[in-house]
Design a protein around this motif. Sequence first.
Motif, PDB file in Angstrom:
ATOM      1  N   GLU A 122       0.813  -1.221   0.000  1.00 56.99           N
ATOM      2  CA  GLU A 122       0.000   0.000   0.000  1.00 56.99           C
ATOM      3  C   GLU A 122       0.849   1.274   0.000  1.00 56.99           C
ATOM      4  O   GLU A 122       0.415   2.314  -0.492  1.00 56.99           O
ATOM      5  CB  GLU A 122      -0.933   0.003   1.216  1.00 56.99           C
ATOM      6  N   ASN A 140      -3.566   9.254  -3.089  1.00 59.01           N
ATOM      7  CA  ASN A 140      -3.487   7.820  -2.821  1.00 59.01           C
ATOM      8  C   ASN A 140      -4.127   7.105  -3.999  1.00 59.01           C
ATOM      9  O   ASN A 140      -5.321   7.239  -4.245  1.00 59.01           O
ATOM     10  CB  ASN A 140      -4.220   7.465  -1.524  1.00 59.01           C
ATOM     11  N   ASP A 144      -7.916   4.173  -0.019  1.00 61.07           N
ATOM     12  CA  ASP A 144      -8.168   4.986   1.179  1.00 61.07           C
ATOM     13  C   ASP A 144      -7.849   6.449   0.896  1.00 61.07           C
ATOM     14  O   ASP A 144      -6.696   6.883   0.973  1.00 61.07           O
ATOM     15  CB  ASP A 144      -7.329   4.467   2.345  1.00 61.07           C
ATOM     16  N   SER A 145      -8.856   7.229   0.592  1.00 59.63           N
ATOM     17  CA  SER A 145      -8.651   8.648   0.286  1.00 59.63           C
ATOM     18  C   SER A 145      -8.678   9.521   1.537  1.00 59.63           C
ATOM     19  O   SER A 145      -8.412  10.723   1.458  1.00 59.63           O
ATOM     20  CB  SER A 145      -9.720   9.134  -0.691  1.00 59.63           C
ATOM     21  N   THR A 146      -8.972   8.926   2.685  1.00 59.43           N
ATOM     22  CA  THR A 146      -9.113   9.728   3.914  1.00 59.43           C
ATOM     23  C   THR A 146      -7.790  10.329   4.372  1.00 59.43           C
ATOM     24  O   THR A 146      -7.787  11.325   5.097  1.00 59.43           O
ATOM     25  CB  THR A 146      -9.696   8.881   5.056  1.00 59.43           C
ATOM     26  N   LYS A 216      -1.210   5.332  10.746  1.00 57.35           N
ATOM     27  CA  LYS A 216      -1.797   4.546   9.657  1.00 57.35           C
ATOM     28  C   LYS A 216      -0.838   3.413   9.313  1.00 57.35           C
ATOM     29  O   LYS A 216       0.316   3.646   8.962  1.00 57.35           O
ATOM     30  CB  LYS A 216      -2.024   5.430   8.426  1.00 57.35           C
ATOM     31  N   SER A 226     -10.069  -5.794  -3.584  1.00 56.45           N
ATOM     32  CA  SER A 226     -11.267  -4.964  -3.681  1.00 56.45           C
ATOM     33  C   SER A 226     -11.670  -4.821  -5.130  1.00 56.45           C
ATOM     34  O   SER A 226     -10.839  -4.749  -6.028  1.00 56.45           O
ATOM     35  CB  SER A 226     -11.008  -3.578  -3.083  1.00 56.45           C
TER      36      SER A 226
END
Length: 528
Positions: A122, A140, A144-146, A216, A226
């Motif tokens: 990742e 990203n 996970d765009s957070t 993270k 996914s």
Amino acid sequence: MKEKLLVFLLFLFITSCVSVKKYNNQIKELHTVLELRQDIDFAYSRLTRLHPRLYQFITKEKLDHKFDSLKLAIKNPMSSTDFYRMLAPVVSEIRQGHITISPPFSRFKKKEWKLRRKNKFEFYDLAFEQVNDAFLIQDNYGLDSTIVGSEVLEVNGEPIKQLVANYQKVFSSDGYNTTFKDRFVALRFSNFYLRDKGRLDSLELKLRHKDSIFTKMLRTIPKDSSSVKKIAKDSTSEMNEVRLTRLEKKNKKNLEKIKRKNNYKYGYQESKKQFTRNFSFLKQDSTIAYMKIRGFSNGKYSDFYKESFEKLDSAKAKTLVLDLRDNTGGRLDEIALLYSYLTDKEYQFIKKGESMTRIPFHKAILSGKNPFMLNVLGVLVAPITIPLEYSRTKRKEGILYYKFRSSKENRKPKDLNFKGAIYVLINGNSFSASSILSTALKGSKRATFVGEETGGHFNGTVAGMSKSIQLPNSKVTLSFGLLHIQSPYENLEKGYGVKPDVVIIPNKENRLHHEDPELEWIIEKVKQ
């Protein structure tokens, strides 16, 4: 015949396995002081023999002293990675940005590679950016765009500032500017971290978003973990039109064919779900055309530029913004073509290149680092390529010059050349080919530059064809350009990039609020 073929394939498989094992053992062991000093001499001898501007930014006496001092500093056996950490800072003193150096990594057998290709780390999906006051996660390409927009504080417990300072020592810009180092270490941060720490399966980031500090964990996950697909970014209006809908399913094959053609034209990058070349008219002001070029290295660029400048002509646009930020370069022929649309006068795009050898292409293609079959191919094509290269080179006043297609004099602009105002956005990652293009536009006074100094040298760079060598004992890899490429325009202030007419450097607050201060300045300027 079949039996002989099977025997031959079995022989290749066995020798491959043996060579992988032998190679991995060699890079893991500690190398003697004598072996490491031999590698230093090997690297320096290749540079002095083939690099055409080795002493452009440092004297021979000083560089000799630095390599001699490095040999004396090695007093104990060490690993290949530790040797790389000592050698890289010395090589960076040459101050030629196309010289790269990297430690060796373990090789894998075919079955191992197949297993590894099913997974992804990742960490490699993250894109970073360093602004004046923060090291940020810019994007990203995973799911996970957070965490996008978060400031990186630590990587596996190490302060990001210390890591950045360490990595800035192992590479250089062209000359004395610092913008390339500041920008490039973030643009390629995951690569620098890999060279430093080796392959990892997981790592932890300590992040800050606004007033919140959190961690993270990034892991190695299956690529097909996914089914969520990200929407492609920065596509042109045509790309939006060819997206499949329910009504268009009956024309699926034709649409897919169109999509493949457009992906090739715009330089689609599958891993990042974005396009290399983008053209549009700004929503804030439809009279301003915006062309974002992320690189000059992939796709059928000629179709893109022809299409874009036809649109400019039809729209009778008065202003073009050419965005070369974070464009680290690529093909010489592409920037030469783009320039032919940006000028209305006869011109010479670059001068003839300087070389230390009459056969730079042949020197580049043959390397101990290359796969065996690539070297075989190089030998097979040599009877054709070597005479062609000899016909391109000529010695004059002790200097060997190499003739490029782009070095032809009295080149004519394209009929569809743009005659309006041009603004060019640049930053420290505007390097190599994008810096050569910037020099041509700056020198001909064809454009207004906004942003910060380019990482590439105003007075050219040593690139073109690249020679890659592997040091015999440590297996550290050293790569460098073989041709000095320069625009006819020259700046008396040597060692610096193309400097902007308007200096604007974004900060953390700009990124937090999704602001583009450089582009916003141009829009306001045009309105006024």
